[in-house]
Design a protein around this motif. Sequence first.
Motif, mmCIF file in Angstrom:
data_model
loop_
_atom_site.group_PDB
_atom_site.id
_atom_site.type_symbol
_atom_site.label_atom_id
_atom_site.label_comp_id
_atom_site.label_asym_id
_atom_site.label_seq_id
_atom_site.Cartn_x
_atom_site.Cartn_y
_atom_site.Cartn_z
ATOM 1 N N GLU A 1 75.816 44.142 -29.744
ATOM 2 C CA GLU A 1 76.823 44.660 -30.666
ATOM 3 C C GLU A 1 77.971 45.314 -29.906
ATOM 4 N N MET A 2 77.641 46.084 -28.876
ATOM 5 C CA MET A 2 78.686 46.727 -28.075
ATOM 6 C C MET A 2 79.536 45.696 -27.344
ATOM 7 N N ILE A 3 78.891 44.669 -26.807
ATOM 8 C CA ILE A 3 79.616 43.654 -26.044
ATOM 9 C C ILE A 3 80.535 42.836 -26.943
ATOM 10 N N THR A 4 80.058 42.493 -28.139
ATOM 11 C CA THR A 4 80.827 41.606 -29.010
ATOM 12 C C THR A 4 81.823 42.333 -29.902
ATOM 13 N N LYS A 5 81.511 43.584 -30.284
ATOM 14 C CA LYS A 5 82.360 44.283 -31.248
ATOM 15 C C LYS A 5 82.993 45.563 -30.703
ATOM 16 N N GLY A 6 82.484 46.060 -29.587
ATOM 17 C CA GLY A 6 82.944 47.346 -29.089
ATOM 18 C C GLY A 6 84.063 47.251 -28.070
ATOM 19 N N VAL A 7 84.455 48.405 -27.567
ATOM 20 C CA VAL A 7 85.443 48.510 -26.491
ATOM 21 C C VAL A 7 84.766 49.238 -25.334
ATOM 22 N N SER A 8 85.318 49.079 -24.148
ATOM 23 C CA SER A 8 84.653 49.678 -22.997
ATOM 24 C C SER A 8 85.642 50.095 -21.923
ATOM 25 N N SER B 1 67.326 34.952 -26.876
ATOM 26 C CA SER B 1 68.014 33.980 -26.030
ATOM 27 C C SER B 1 69.071 34.683 -25.190
ATOM 28 N N HIS B 2 69.309 34.145 -24.024
ATOM 29 C CA HIS B 2 70.296 34.721 -23.117
ATOM 30 C C HIS B 2 71.682 34.199 -23.461
ATOM 31 N N TRP B 3 72.663 35.064 -23.333
ATOM 32 C CA TRP B 3 74.041 34.613 -23.522
ATOM 33 C C TRP B 3 74.982 35.524 -22.762
ATOM 34 N N TYR B 4 76.051 34.933 -22.306
ATOM 35 C CA TYR B 4 77.146 35.695 -21.721
ATOM 36 C C TYR B 4 78.415 34.992 -22.166
ATOM 37 N N GLU B 5 79.078 35.568 -23.152
ATOM 38 C CA GLU B 5 80.237 34.977 -23.820
ATOM 39 C C GLU B 5 79.823 33.818 -24.727
ATOM 40 N N GLU B 6 78.786 33.076 -24.328
ATOM 41 C CA GLU B 6 78.249 32.030 -25.191
ATOM 42 C C GLU B 6 76.768 31.851 -24.859
ATOM 43 N N PRO B 7 75.981 31.308 -25.806
ATOM 44 C CA PRO B 7 74.535 31.182 -25.584
ATOM 45 C C PRO B 7 74.200 30.298 -24.381
ATOM 46 N N ASP B 8 73.098 30.631 -23.730
ATOM 47 C CA ASP B 8 72.590 29.846 -22.607
ATOM 48 C C ASP B 8 71.141 29.490 -22.927
ATOM 49 N N ASP B 9 70.899 28.232 -23.293
ATOM 50 C CA ASP B 9 69.558 27.846 -23.732
ATOM 51 C C ASP B 9 68.594 27.621 -22.574
ATOM 52 N N GLN B 10 69.059 27.848 -21.349
ATOM 53 C CA GLN B 10 68.184 27.715 -20.189
ATOM 54 C C GLN B 10 67.622 29.062 -19.726
ATOM 55 N N MET B 11 68.057 30.136 -20.389
ATOM 56 C CA MET B 11 67.627 31.476 -20.008
ATOM 57 C C MET B 11 67.198 32.251 -21.252
ATOM 58 N N TYR B 12 66.374 33.271 -21.035
ATOM 59 C CA TYR B 12 66.050 34.184 -22.125
ATOM 60 C C TYR B 12 65.987 35.612 -21.583
ATOM 61 N N ILE B 13 66.095 36.573 -22.501
ATOM 62 C CA ILE B 13 66.087 37.992 -22.151
ATOM 63 C C ILE B 13 64.832 38.635 -22.720
ATOM 64 N N ARG B 14 64.189 39.432 -21.899
ATOM 65 C CA ARG B 14 63.061 40.240 -22.354
ATOM 66 C C ARG B 14 63.532 41.689 -22.356
ATOM 67 N N VAL C 1 81.152 51.944 -19.852
ATOM 68 C CA VAL C 1 80.928 52.923 -20.907
ATOM 69 C C VAL C 1 81.507 52.324 -22.181
ATOM 70 N N CYS C 2 80.664 52.098 -23.180
ATOM 71 C CA CYS C 2 81.055 51.317 -24.357
ATOM 72 C C CYS C 2 80.870 52.108 -25.649
ATOM 73 N N SER C 3 81.684 51.760 -26.645
ATOM 74 C CA SER C 3 81.552 52.351 -27.970
ATOM 75 C C SER C 3 82.189 51.424 -28.993
ATOM 76 N N LEU C 4 81.745 51.539 -30.237
ATOM 77 C CA LEU C 4 82.383 50.804 -31.321
ATOM 78 C C LEU C 4 83.655 51.506 -31.784
ATOM 79 N N ASP C 5 83.853 52.745 -31.348
ATOM 80 C CA ASP C 5 85.019 53.547 -31.724
ATOM 81 C C ASP C 5 85.768 53.946 -30.456
ATOM 82 N N GLN C 6 86.943 53.367 -30.240
ATOM 83 C CA GLN C 6 87.668 53.646 -29.004
ATOM 84 C C GLN C 6 88.109 55.102 -28.903
ATOM 85 N N ASN C 7 88.265 55.787 -30.036
ATOM 86 C CA ASN C 7 88.662 57.196 -29.995
ATOM 87 C C ASN C 7 87.594 58.065 -29.335
#
Length: 302
Positions: free
Chosen positions: A6-13, A87-100, A156-162
């Motif tokens: 959620e932070m990566i896709t919708k937040g600011v950092s 499933s693993h993704w970085y900017e887009e899904p990667d079906d050859q990797m997964y995250i635990r 350092v990430c947040s959904l609220d840049q303020n």
Amino acid sequence: MNIVEEMITKGVSIRYELGVESLKDEEYRIECIHRAHTILCSIFNPEDDVTFIHRTFHDVKDKPTDKIRLKRFFRTQIKQLRSYTTSHWYEEPDDQMYIRQWAVDVKMKDIRIAYVIECIYNSDFARKPTSDGQIYLYNKRNGILFHMYDDRGCDVCSLDQNVLLPLYHLHRKWILDYDRYDIDQLFNEGLTGITETKEERELRQKLNDQKVTDSKMDLNIDNTSNVSHHFEIPTAHATKFAEEVSLTGFTVRQISEENKRTKFEVSKVEMITLIDYQTHLMSMYGKKYGAYTGWSYQQMKR
């Protein structure tokens, strides 16, 4: 959605530089750990409720495992440890990797922060102890996610840049210079409003390429150099120029003052392969305060 995604896709950092390239060995380690600890202390209070997240990345052919050594990161016994696989993704899904992922809710004071930082720092140096994965700390009070990815830096990430604005001001000098221009735009400060035309960019890059070619430097090996940028600033703006540029990772030195013009040299130890971002950033400061007149370099001894 998982808080990290959620932070990566919708937040600011804000990305901070922890490892300073001009420092070596123990000095490098001490400064890296100092910066990480200082930034953490400005985000978290001891009584804050924190979600501690540990992630490992695997090839889909790997056998899933439930073995993970997390107890060592805490001062007290951890309870209600949660885990899941995605499933693993970085900017887009990667079906050859997964995250635990493993997550647990604790008080900040119950995390062995110095040990956590040391483990993350060691990850790229084949030293023990190591983090054995990526660690994220989410502060439920202020909604800030802290992620030290290795010895080089942290996000350092947040959904609220303020929420991040005080951190932008507090640790402005440590912001990664590579991202500084974009981060300034995010907070409407610094170099906001200072832009480069297509023609200016093409000319700057052409001059960069020519200078690198003339250097006959092999960019496939260590090309770390002391890069100096040169300015002529109207003396009336010299103080403000020096003050703002001193809030970067560059070193500012006044060279001379004559006919109401002040010459400055702004330098940083970094790889020549990163010269494009450097000249862009420096030319923007030149456009804001006066004139940027080019760059020179001295390659560091290997």
